[in-house]
Design a protein around this motif. Sequence first.
Motif, PDB file in Angstrom:
ATOM      1  N   ALA A 257       9.971   5.335   3.604  1.00 22.56           N
ATOM      2  CA  ALA A 257      10.319   5.905   3.022  1.00 22.56           C
ATOM      3  C   ALA A 257      10.753   7.438   4.075  1.00 22.56           C
ATOM      4  O   ALA A 257      12.190   7.412   3.571  1.00 22.56           O
ATOM      5  CB  ALA A 257       9.171   6.663   1.713  1.00 22.56           C
ATOM      6  N   GLY A 258       9.669   7.646   4.586  1.00 23.44           N
ATOM      7  CA  GLY A 258       9.652   8.876   5.721  1.00 23.44           C
ATOM      8  C   GLY A 258      10.869   8.035   7.042  1.00 23.44           C
ATOM      9  O   GLY A 258      11.969   9.583   7.509  1.00 23.44           O
ATOM     10  N   THR A 259      11.416   7.096   6.977  1.00 22.59           N
ATOM     11  CA  THR A 259      12.173   6.262   7.896  1.00 22.59           C
ATOM     12  C   THR A 259      13.349   6.718   7.254  1.00 22.59           C
ATOM     13  O   THR A 259      14.522   6.942   7.913  1.00 22.59           O
ATOM     14  CB  THR A 259      11.711   5.232   9.012  1.00 22.59           C
ATOM     15  OG1 THR A 259      11.513   4.142   7.458  1.00 22.59           O
ATOM     16  CG2 THR A 259      10.072   5.119   9.535  1.00 22.59           C
ATOM     17  N   GLU A 260      13.906   6.259   6.337  1.00 20.26           N
ATOM     18  CA  GLU A 260      14.931   6.312   5.355  1.00 20.26           C
ATOM     19  C   GLU A 260      15.366   7.491   5.063  1.00 20.26           C
ATOM     20  O   GLU A 260      16.661   7.674   5.495  1.00 20.26           O
ATOM     21  CB  GLU A 260      14.734   5.478   4.591  1.00 20.26           C
ATOM     22  CG  GLU A 260      14.491   3.648   4.515  1.00 20.26           C
ATOM     23  CD  GLU A 260      15.706   3.137   4.758  1.00 20.26           C
ATOM     24  OE1 GLU A 260      16.537   3.623   4.816  1.00 20.26           O
ATOM     25  OE2 GLU A 260      15.655   2.150   5.285  1.00 20.26           O
TER      26      GLU A 260
ATOM     27  N   THR B  15       1.382  -0.850   0.116  1.00 17.58           N
ATOM     28  CA  THR B  15      -0.432  -0.233  -0.247  1.00 17.58           C
ATOM     29  C   THR B  15       0.820   1.402  -0.143  1.00 17.58           C
ATOM     30  O   THR B  15       2.220   1.424   0.522  1.00 17.58           O
ATOM     31  CB  THR B  15      -0.946   0.095   1.641  1.00 17.58           C
ATOM     32  OG1 THR B  15      -0.024   0.090   2.366  1.00 17.58           O
ATOM     33  CG2 THR B  15      -1.645  -1.261   1.117  1.00 17.58           C
ATOM     34  N   MET B  16       0.564   2.445  -0.435  1.00 16.61           N
ATOM     35  CA  MET B  16       0.965   3.616  -0.416  1.00 16.61           C
ATOM     36  C   MET B  16       1.581   4.170   1.231  1.00 16.61           C
ATOM     37  O   MET B  16       2.443   4.477   1.719  1.00 16.61           O
ATOM     38  CB  MET B  16       0.210   5.189  -0.951  1.00 16.61           C
ATOM     39  CG  MET B  16       0.400   4.500  -2.718  1.00 16.61           C
ATOM     40  SD  MET B  16       1.593   4.591  -3.429  1.00 16.61           S
ATOM     41  CE  MET B  16       2.489   6.381  -3.069  1.00 16.61           C
ATOM     42  N   PHE B  17       0.476   3.312   2.254  1.00 16.86           N
ATOM     43  CA  PHE B  17       0.694   4.392   3.204  1.00 16.86           C
ATOM     44  C   PHE B  17       2.355   3.077   4.248  1.00 16.86           C
ATOM     45  O   PHE B  17       3.321   3.809   4.427  1.00 16.86           O
ATOM     46  CB  PHE B  17      -0.050   3.122   4.541  1.00 16.86           C
ATOM     47  CG  PHE B  17       0.284   4.053   5.789  1.00 16.86           C
ATOM     48  CD1 PHE B  17      -0.241   5.307   6.610  1.00 16.86           C
ATOM     49  CD2 PHE B  17       0.167   3.019   6.351  1.00 16.86           C
ATOM     50  CE1 PHE B  17       0.304   5.126   7.984  1.00 16.86           C
ATOM     51  CE2 PHE B  17       0.448   2.318   8.127  1.00 16.86           C
ATOM     52  CZ  PHE B  17       0.736   3.894   8.217  1.00 16.86           C
ATOM     53  N   GLY B  18       2.648   1.767   3.774  1.00 17.32           N
ATOM     54  CA  GLY B  18       3.744   1.541   4.000  1.00 17.32           C
ATOM     55  C   GLY B  18       5.011   1.716   2.820  1.00 17.32           C
ATOM     56  O   GLY B  18       6.107   2.195   3.943  1.00 17.32           O
ATOM     57  N   VAL B  19       4.493   2.036   1.927  1.00 16.15           N
ATOM     58  CA  VAL B  19       5.935   2.990   1.037  1.00 16.15           C
ATOM     59  C   VAL B  19       6.443   4.506   2.018  1.00 16.15           C
ATOM     60  O   VAL B  19       7.649   4.218   1.778  1.00 16.15           O
ATOM     61  CB  VAL B  19       5.633   2.998  -0.176  1.00 16.15           C
ATOM     62  CG1 VAL B  19       6.371   3.298  -1.467  1.00 16.15           C
ATOM     63  CG2 VAL B  19       5.322   1.426  -1.001  1.00 16.15           C
ATOM     64  N   LYS B  20       5.313   4.944   1.778  1.00 19.67           N
ATOM     65  CA  LYS B  20       5.174   6.014   2.152  1.00 19.67           C
ATOM     66  C   LYS B  20       6.200   6.065   3.545  1.00 19.67           C
ATOM     67  O   LYS B  20       6.928   6.748   4.010  1.00 19.67           O
ATOM     68  CB  LYS B  20       4.438   7.310   2.541  1.00 19.67           C
ATOM     69  CG  LYS B  20       3.745   7.799   1.222  1.00 19.67           C
ATOM     70  CD  LYS B  20       2.523   8.401   0.660  1.00 19.67           C
ATOM     71  CE  LYS B  20       1.872   8.878  -0.006  1.00 19.67           C
ATOM     72  NZ  LYS B  20       0.699   9.844   0.157  1.00 19.67           N
TER      73      LYS B  20
END
Length: 287
Positions: A173-176, A165-170
């Motif tokens: 990404a935000g943690t990286e 899902t986009m939530f998981g991808v975001k």
Amino acid sequence: MFTWDFFLSAVIDGLAYSSMIYMASLGLVIIFGLMDVFNLAHGAFFGLGAYLFVTLYYLTGNFVLSAAVTLALGALVGLATERLVIKPVYGNPLAQLLVTMGLMTLLFTLIQLIWPTGLTFPETSNFLVSGYIEVGSLRVRVYKLLLASFGFLLFAAVSLVLSKTMFGVKLRAGTESRELAEVFGINVSTLFMVAFSLGVALAFLGGALVAPLTHATVELPVYFSLLSFAIPVVGGMKSYTGAFYASLLIGFIDRFTAYFAPWITFAIDLFVMIIVLVVKPEGLFGR
């Protein structure tokens, strides 16, 4: 003396206990492993969920309603905690440890003041919660099987959300790289708020679902607090799949040890964590 019934009983207990550990640690995997937030109050949230659920069950007599309300309350508590306590200390691990330690102490104190003797989950007429089935000559509680199944379903659901899902991808990404994610238009502040609330809500739900087996005791938040931190360490800090397999590993080792050498049960869990840290510091599934 070893028998097949004895072995089957240990396997069923191992599956149920693994699910309990996984539910206790899953919220922390999101908060600690993916968001890099040191939340020492996670075990207190888990224990508070158990106490609230049993209290609500006494008031309503409805298992599903009590669990749903506990989950919703957990999300609200997580939202308030993230906005008021965690948000000012993002990126400051020492401050996170101090403020969540204070929050943990506060929650432990409140639990002891409100429920000084703990709460016992009552026997019910609900077959799925309090009933037993015969497996050969073995008598197995149905709720243990349901709890084990729920752990696998929860793992599948979380894997789907975080990877597809986009939530998981975001979130990943935000943690990286928070700065780079914001450049690409991701509202990291809102994303972290939702993720933290989800992590705390899962802790509340985990406490609620284990309460019929463990009851809401004074030792519950302390015991599962230590285990919930052991799982990300053993499985790998940023690996939500590693958390599931680590839960299975520790759950089965713990239960089989409890059958043969119960005096070292809790020590063996921490011993597994120490071995993993020495042999593979990044965790079994860490990169």
